[in-house]
Structures are given as structure tokens and as C-alpha cells.
Design a protein around this motif. Structure first.
Motif, PDB file in Angstrom:
ATOM      1  N   LEU A 103       0.956  -1.226  -0.053  1.00 16.29           N
ATOM      2  CA  LEU A 103       0.056  -0.027   0.008  1.00 16.29           C
ATOM      3  C   LEU A 103       0.894   1.427  -0.003  1.00 16.29           C
ATOM      4  CD1 LEU A 103      -2.692  -1.066   2.619  1.00 16.29           C
ATOM      5  CD2 LEU A 103      -2.635  -1.483   0.099  1.00 16.29           C
ATOM      6  N   GLY A 104       0.758   1.789  -1.208  1.00 14.86           N
ATOM      7  CA  GLY A 104       1.549   3.001  -1.214  1.00 14.86           C
ATOM      8  C   GLY A 104       3.092   2.447  -2.028  1.00 14.86           C
ATOM      9  N   CYS A 105       2.904   1.767  -3.008  1.00 17.15           N
ATOM     10  CA  CYS A 105       3.978   1.088  -3.660  1.00 17.15           C
ATOM     11  C   CYS A 105       4.860   1.877  -4.327  1.00 17.15           C
ATOM     12  CB  CYS A 105       3.398  -0.136  -4.392  1.00 17.15           C
ATOM     13  SG  CYS A 105       2.573   0.788  -5.988  1.00 17.15           S
ATOM     14  N   GLY A 106       4.743   3.299  -4.630  1.00 12.12           N
ATOM     15  CA  GLY A 106       5.510   4.206  -5.121  1.00 12.12           C
ATOM     16  C   GLY A 106       6.134   3.459  -6.509  1.00 12.12           C
ATOM     17  N   GLN A 107       7.362   3.632  -6.472  1.00 17.12           N
ATOM     18  CA  GLN A 107       8.052   3.066  -7.798  1.00 17.12           C
ATOM     19  C   GLN A 107       8.324   1.349  -7.816  1.00 17.12           C
ATOM     20  OE1 GLN A 107      11.718   5.353  -8.414  1.00 17.12           O
ATOM     21  NE2 GLN A 107      10.211   7.502  -8.702  1.00 17.12           N
ATOM     22  N   GLY A 108       7.765   0.780  -6.836  1.00 12.38           N
ATOM     23  CA  GLY A 108       7.699  -0.632  -7.051  1.00 12.38           C
ATOM     24  C   GLY A 108       8.867  -1.138  -6.522  1.00 12.38           C
ATOM     25  N   GLN A 109       9.719  -0.653  -5.558  1.00 10.29           N
ATOM     26  CA  GLN A 109      10.895  -1.497  -5.160  1.00 10.29           C
ATOM     27  C   GLN A 109      10.436  -2.758  -4.229  1.00 10.29           C
ATOM     28  OE1 GLN A 109      10.596   1.727  -4.938  1.00 10.29           O
ATOM     29  NE2 GLN A 109      12.505   2.943  -5.598  1.00 10.29           N
ATOM     30  N   LEU A 110       9.648  -2.559  -3.311  1.00 13.73           N
ATOM     31  CA  LEU A 110       9.060  -3.667  -2.677  1.00 13.73           C
ATOM     32  C   LEU A 110       8.414  -4.693  -3.403  1.00 13.73           C
ATOM     33  CD1 LEU A 110       8.916  -5.047  -0.090  1.00 13.73           C
ATOM     34  CD2 LEU A 110       6.773  -3.891   0.530  1.00 13.73           C
ATOM     35  N   VAL A 111       7.505  -4.405  -4.532  1.00 14.35           N
ATOM     36  CA  VAL A 111       6.847  -5.062  -5.166  1.00 14.35           C
ATOM     37  C   VAL A 111       7.852  -6.084  -5.910  1.00 14.35           C
ATOM     38  CG1 VAL A 111       5.573  -5.494  -7.449  1.00 14.35           C
ATOM     39  CG2 VAL A 111       4.971  -3.868  -5.543  1.00 14.35           C
ATOM     40  N   GLY A 112       9.053  -5.500  -6.663  1.00 15.31           N
ATOM     41  CA  GLY A 112       9.979  -6.079  -7.225  1.00 15.31           C
ATOM     42  C   GLY A 112      10.687  -7.234  -6.228  1.00 15.31           C
ATOM     43  N   ALA A 113      11.032  -6.971  -5.196  1.00 13.68           N
ATOM     44  CA  ALA A 113      11.749  -7.739  -4.238  1.00 13.68           C
ATOM     45  C   ALA A 113      10.699  -9.242  -3.640  1.00 13.68           C
ATOM     46  CB  ALA A 113      11.807  -7.175  -2.819  1.00 13.68           C
ATOM     47  N   LEU A 114       9.253  -8.623  -3.886  1.00 18.96           N
ATOM     48  CA  LEU A 114       8.500  -9.862  -3.489  1.00 18.96           C
ATOM     49  C   LEU A 114       8.324 -10.723  -4.700  1.00 18.96           C
ATOM     50  CD1 LEU A 114       5.311  -7.665  -1.827  1.00 18.96           C
ATOM     51  CD2 LEU A 114       6.838  -9.285  -0.719  1.00 18.96           C
ATOM     52  N   LEU A 115       8.486 -10.252  -5.897  1.00 21.81           N
ATOM     53  CA  LEU A 115       8.314 -11.104  -7.100  1.00 21.81           C
ATOM     54  C   LEU A 115       9.419 -11.897  -7.294  1.00 21.81           C
ATOM     55  CD1 LEU A 115       7.123  -8.759 -10.229  1.00 21.81           C
ATOM     56  CD2 LEU A 115       6.330 -10.913  -9.472  1.00 21.81           C
ATOM     57  N   LYS A 116      10.530 -11.653  -6.560  1.00 25.95           N
ATOM     58  CA  LYS A 116      11.908 -12.558  -6.729  1.00 25.95           C
ATOM     59  C   LYS A 116      11.481 -13.832  -5.887  1.00 25.95           C
ATOM     60  CE  LYS A 116      15.086  -8.948  -7.634  1.00 25.95           C
ATOM     61  NZ  LYS A 116      16.002  -8.087  -7.068  1.00 25.95           N
ATOM     62  N   GLU A 117      10.589 -13.969  -4.804  1.00 22.53           N
ATOM     63  CA  GLU A 117      10.442 -14.965  -3.969  1.00 22.53           C
ATOM     64  C   GLU A 117       9.068 -15.679  -4.333  1.00 22.53           C
ATOM     65  OE1 GLU A 117      11.002 -14.511   0.089  1.00 22.53           O
ATOM     66  OE2 GLU A 117      12.537 -13.021  -0.190  1.00 22.53           O
ATOM     67  N   PRO A 118       9.058 -16.868  -4.982  1.00 21.44           N
ATOM     68  CA  PRO A 118       7.910 -17.612  -5.290  1.00 21.44           C
ATOM     69  C   PRO A 118       6.766 -17.942  -4.179  1.00 21.44           C
ATOM     70  CG  PRO A 118       9.891 -18.762  -6.105  1.00 21.44           C
ATOM     71  CD  PRO A 118      10.423 -17.679  -5.029  1.00 21.44           C
ATOM     72  N   ARG A 119       7.053 -17.759  -2.969  1.00 23.44           N
ATOM     73  CA  ARG A 119       6.348 -17.811  -1.774  1.00 23.44           C
ATOM     74  C   ARG A 119       5.187 -16.967  -2.033  1.00 23.44           C
ATOM     75  NH1 ARG A 119       8.368 -18.320   3.276  1.00 23.44           N
ATOM     76  NH2 ARG A 119      10.665 -18.429   2.403  1.00 23.44           N
TER      77      ARG A 119
END
Length: 554
Positions: A304-320
């Protein structure tokens, strides 16, 4: 889009060895999903005397438009209609090269575990491509392939056989014949088909230099059209072309001297700079958030409040993390996040895991309900204090994820940054910055009001006097029953010691700007991207801590 590779054989070396080299059985027709369509591999003929393997690529024009907007000729045509009616499904271009690399990946590497002696043998090969876009005509095809040992036949394709006066098109029917290793032939095609077309359907990033040098190993350094090949393959990006040409020059010198390229490119002594650099605070913060999400056993996560997506990118790297939703009020920030995450280049499986949506955190949103966890990383300090109750209700009352992770600056730590003037916030848009006591009071009240338990975790060096630079609260919904990852919150691997961290914060996770590093200049972070609207929020309990007037006075 069609291509065939044929070979002949004899007793002791049957033509069907081609199946071993391509890792595709001649008796089977196979299909493979690609990001822009479907690739089919089959054998029109397969005997000991002659064997032909065919690659047919069916391109989905709609997928090409959706995934390739603004990326090369396939995604940036001259008109709206040309997005759907163009030559990309038929002409052998970078689409075919990428599909070939995917379908024949082992063959490109020259690997054959079943018959390891085969890849090194030269074979009589014939490659046919009925429609190749050639910006430079048949002559360019001759200049590119002939120096590599191919006999080249490039026949221009007329615009229309019924109207010869219209002249020739820019396409050629290409036939290549020669005694070549199969892996070499595939690498030649992988590099030179996009060069002939002088276009790519995807964004050319710096890693394309490594792809070019890897596929051009053994032949590109000495090719007479080396500069043209390098420039066109790298979409005429000057900086990448210069880098590639410099590395090719070193490779050519090393080959002449019978040495390794590393022996020539040794001007920089890597042993000089061996000191371990401090990890930026933004990285530490993301690591702490990810640890909390793993500990909670979360699979479906809201940023929530993802901005430019740094955390989203980190989450994508983990299949869990099977479903990831990034929400931000700023359409521009979401567009930038999509670009940084390269959503148009993700595989279908990866694309199904992530969504970026626009919305405000001070309004109830049905799309946010039912998720395992939500993250508010460096977000709450950008919300006006009178509006915090609205955010609390939207997240904790309406969405009600099982776990909520909140991070915010610790104002007490600001005195440790000499470059930050006394009384100033870390960023001009921060509506407030809480002390540790204020944050704990607010978090405790929210947890009690909405039925959550809360634990607090320091992020960064935990100063004995002023605490850590970032403070984090992990909320667990009280209704959650104990289970894997739902027990007491383990903070042992999140706490940071002063010896291995630094307050330097060079990137953000969420909508917040970068925390300012201890330099000689004050913070110059980029403006936040999740500043909510200024309408009057729903009424609710006033959060503890400083009032707006007190904050302005500070």
C-alpha cells in the motif's frame, strides 16, 4: 514466422543426429508457450539420409501490443491500426530469435548430454527462412553471413507478383548453406536476424551487451561488419555499443596473444577496494519487511503506497508470494513502477502474480479485502494527522489483512545526521515524524481498536540513546489461530547492529522518499507519490502524538 534447418547423413553419422543436437525428438511434434505466442517444433522429414527440423512461431498480435508498447517497431508502429496489422507475425525478426533461444536453449550452448561428441562436429547444414526483413537488402545479408562460412542466397521478395512494376519489398527469402556446427549456426541467427531487421521488439538494456558477446564468442570479434552488427543489435544505443566494442577489442587481442581476456583487462586492482560497504537503510528496511511477511506465512500481499515498486520487485523474486498487489494514488508512480519492473517482459506465469492498481488509502476499497498481509512502508508520515483515522479504518477496519507491517522514521534518530538541520523533517512532505513513544502509543491504540496484536522491531543501527533510524510495527489480527508462521513474532534476524549498518538510505520501499544519507548537504529526496486527497476524512479517534500545529511549530 517459419524457419527450417536441414542436414544430410550417411552410415555412421545419420542425419537424425540433428534431433540429439536440438534436443527435440524427430518423432514428436512439440509446442512451447512464449510471451508473444506459441512456438511449434516438428520434423517434416527424418531419415538417415536427410533430416529437417522446422520452427513455426505463431505470434499473437494482441499480446505483442500489450507487452511491447513503446519497445521497438513491434510496439511503436506508425499508426493505431498498424499495432494489429503489421509484419511481425510473419517476418523473421527478434521475435523468432528470442523464441529460438528459448526452444533451443541447450543447442545454443552446444550441449548434448546423450551424445557429447556431436556438438563439436561440423555438419552440412541448410537454413531456410522464407521472409526476412532486411534493411540493407540482399547485399547486407551476404555481408553478414558470408564471412562466417555460409553460402548465401538472398532473393528479394516482390511487393506483389501480379504487379511487378511495383518493385521489390524490403524482405528477402534467405537460404544459408555450409559446413557449420549446429550451435554456431543458431548463434549466428540469434544475433544477425535482429541486425538485418534493424529493430527489436523489447527494450534493450545493458545486459544485452553480455548476450551479444556470449552469442558472438569466437566469430564477432573478427567479423568485418563488427561495428554495424554491434550497433544494430544494441538498438544504436551509443553507450552500450561503445562498451561492447571495447570488450570485443580486448577479446581480439587476447585471442591473438593466446591469453585470456582477463589478463589484458587488469588495470583495476580489485584487491584495493576490499572494505565492506554499509548496507543502505532502504535495503535493510525491505529485508525487515520481507522477514516479517515470511514469518507470517503470507502468500497474498498488498504493498500500500507502492511508489516506484521497489518492494513489489523484491516480492516477485520469491515464489512464496503468489499474489502481489501494488497500490498508489499516483498514476505517474504506477507507470514508472511498471517500467522498472518490466511488466511487459514478464512471463505469463510471473505476470499473473502481480497487479498495479490506483487508489487512495484514506478511502475504503473492496479490492483490498481478503489478503494475507499488507505493508505500509514509509507511508503514514505522508498523511495529514487528521486523516490518519480514515487510513486506519480503510486498512485495519475494512481490508483487515491477517498481518499489517508499518514502518516510519524515528524522529529521535535525526540528531545523528549532522547534515540535517535541527528541527527539520527528513523530507519536506513529511506531515509528522514520530518519536518511539508516539509510534508505540499510536500502534497500540490501533491494535486495540481493530482487534490486532502488535510487536515492534528496530530497523537499522539501534542507538542506545535515540533508537533506530526506522521503527517497524508488525500487527497480527487477533482472530488468527496459531499455525505455521502465526506464532510469536521472531525479530532476532531483523534487529540490526551498529557495526554492520549505516543510516545511508539510497532507495525507497513504498511511497516514501529516500532517507537522507549523512553527507554535507541536507536531504534532497524525491517527492512522495502517495499523498492522499485533501477532502475531509471520515471521523474517528484522533491519533496520539503531536498535533498538526505542534508539528508546524517544530
Amino acid at each position: 514466422m517459419f524457419m527450417t534447418i536441414s542436414t544430410t547423413g550417411h552410415v555412421g553419422a545419420p542425419a537424425t543426429d540433428l534431433g540429439f543436437l536440438l534436443h527435440k525428438h524427430p518423432d514428436r511434434a512439440q509446442r512451447f508457450s512464449t510471451s508473444h505466442g506459441t512456438a511449434h517444433v516438428f520434423y517434416p522429414e527424418a531419415t538417415a539420409e536427410r533430416c529437417t527440423a522446422a520452427l513455426l512461431l505463431e505470434v499473437d498480435p494482441v499480446a505483442l501490443v500489450r507487452r511491447g508498447k513503446g519497445k521497438g517497431r513491434g510496439g511503436a508502429p506508425d499508426s493505431a491500426l498498424a499495432q494489429y496489422v503489421n509484419d511481425r507475425p510473419y517476418a523473421a525478426s527478434s521475435l523468432l530469435a528470442v523464441a529460438m533461444a528459448q526452444v533451443f536453449s541447450s543447442a545454443l550452448k552446444g550441449r548434448c548430454d546423450a551424445r557429447p561428441e556431436l556438438p563439436e562436429r561440423r555438419r552440412p547444414l541448410r537454413v531456410e527462412l522464407p521472409a526476412v526483413p532486411a534493411r540493407g537488402g540482399a547485399g547486407l545479408a551476404e555481408r553478414l553471413f558470408a564471412p562466417l562460412g555460409w553460402k548465401v542466397t538472398a532473393r528479394p521478395v516482390p511487393l506483389d507478383d501480379r504487379f511487378p512494376e511495383w518493385g521489390e519489398s524490403r524482405y528477402v527469402a534467405l537460404e544459408l548453406e555450409g559446413e557449420v556446427r549446429v550451435a554456431e549456426s543458431l548463434r549466428h541467427l540469434y544475433v544477425l536476424l535482429p541486425v538485418l531487421d534493424d529493430a527489436k521488439h523489447y527494450w534493450v538494456a545493458p545486459d544485452e551487451v553480455d548476450k551479444l558477446l556470449r552469442s558472438g564468442e569466437g566469430w564477432l570479434a573478427g567479423h568485418p561488419e563488427q561495428k554495424l552488427i554491434t550497433s544494430r543489435y544494441l538498438a544504436r544505443r551509443w553507450s552500450l555499443t561503445r562498451d561492447a566494442l571495447e570488450r570485443l577489442a580486448i577479446a581480439r587481442l587476447a585471442e591473438t596473444d593466446g591469453a585470456e581476456p582477463e589478463e589484458f583487462d587488469n588495470a583495476v586492482d580489485e584487491s584495493v577496494d576490499t572494505e565492506e560497504r554499509p548496507v543502505p537503510l532502504a535495503v535493510r528496511r525491505r529485508e525487515a519487511v520481507l522477514h516479517a511477511l515470511r514469518d507470517a506465512g503470507a502468500a497474498r500481499v498488498l504493498d500500500l503506497g507502492c511508489g516506484q515498486g521497489q518492494l513489489v520487485g523484491a516480492l516477485l523474486k520469491e515464489p512464496r508470494f503468489t499474489e502481489i498487489v501494488g497500490l498508489d494514488v499516483s498514476a505517474r508512480a504506477l507507470k514508472e513502477a511498471a517500467r522498472r519492473l518490466r511488466l511487459d517482459r514478464l512471463s505469463e506465469r510471473q505476470s499473473a502474480r502481480v497487479r498495479l492498481v490506483q487508489g487512495s488509502l484514506v478511502y475504503t476499497d473492496r479490492r483490498l479485502a481478503g489478503y494475507d498481509a499488507a505493508v505500509l512502508s514509509e507511508v503514514v508520515e505522508h498523511v495529514d494527522l487528521p486523516r490518519l483515522p480514515a487510513l486506519e479504518h480503510a486498512v485495519f477496519g475494512a481490508a483487515r489483512p491477517g498481518t499489517v507491517v508499518v514502518t516510519t522514521p524515528n524522529v529521535e534518530y535525526n540528531v545523528r545526521w549532522e547534515s540535517l538541520p535541527a528541527g527539520h523533517a527528513r523530507h519536506a512532505d513529511h506531515r509528522f515524524e514520530w518519536t518511539r513513544e508516539e509510534f508505540r502509543t499510536w500502534a497500540g491504540a490501533v491494535a486495540e481498536r481493530y482487534g490486532y496484536a502488535v510487536a515492534f522491531v528496530p530497523v537499522g543501527p539501534d542507538d542506545p540513546e535515540v533508537g533506530p533510524p526506522t521503527q517497524m510495527a508488525v500487527f497480527r489480527r487477533a482472530a488468527d489461530s496459531p499455525g505455521p508462521g502465526k506464532g510469536p513474532i521472531d525479530t532476532s534476524s531483523i534487529e540490526m547492529s551498529p557495526s554492520d549498518t549505516s543510516p545511508t538510505d539510497t532507495s525507497t520501499s513504498g511511497t516514501s522518499p529516500t532517507d537522507t544519507p549523512p553527507t554535507d548537504t541536507p536531504p534532497t529526496d524525491t517527492p512522495p507519490t502517495d499523498t492522499p486527497p485533501t477532502d475531509t476524512p471520515p471521523t474517528g479517534a484522533t491519533p496520539p502524538g503531536a498535533t498538526p500545529k505542534e508539528e508546524q511549530a517544530a
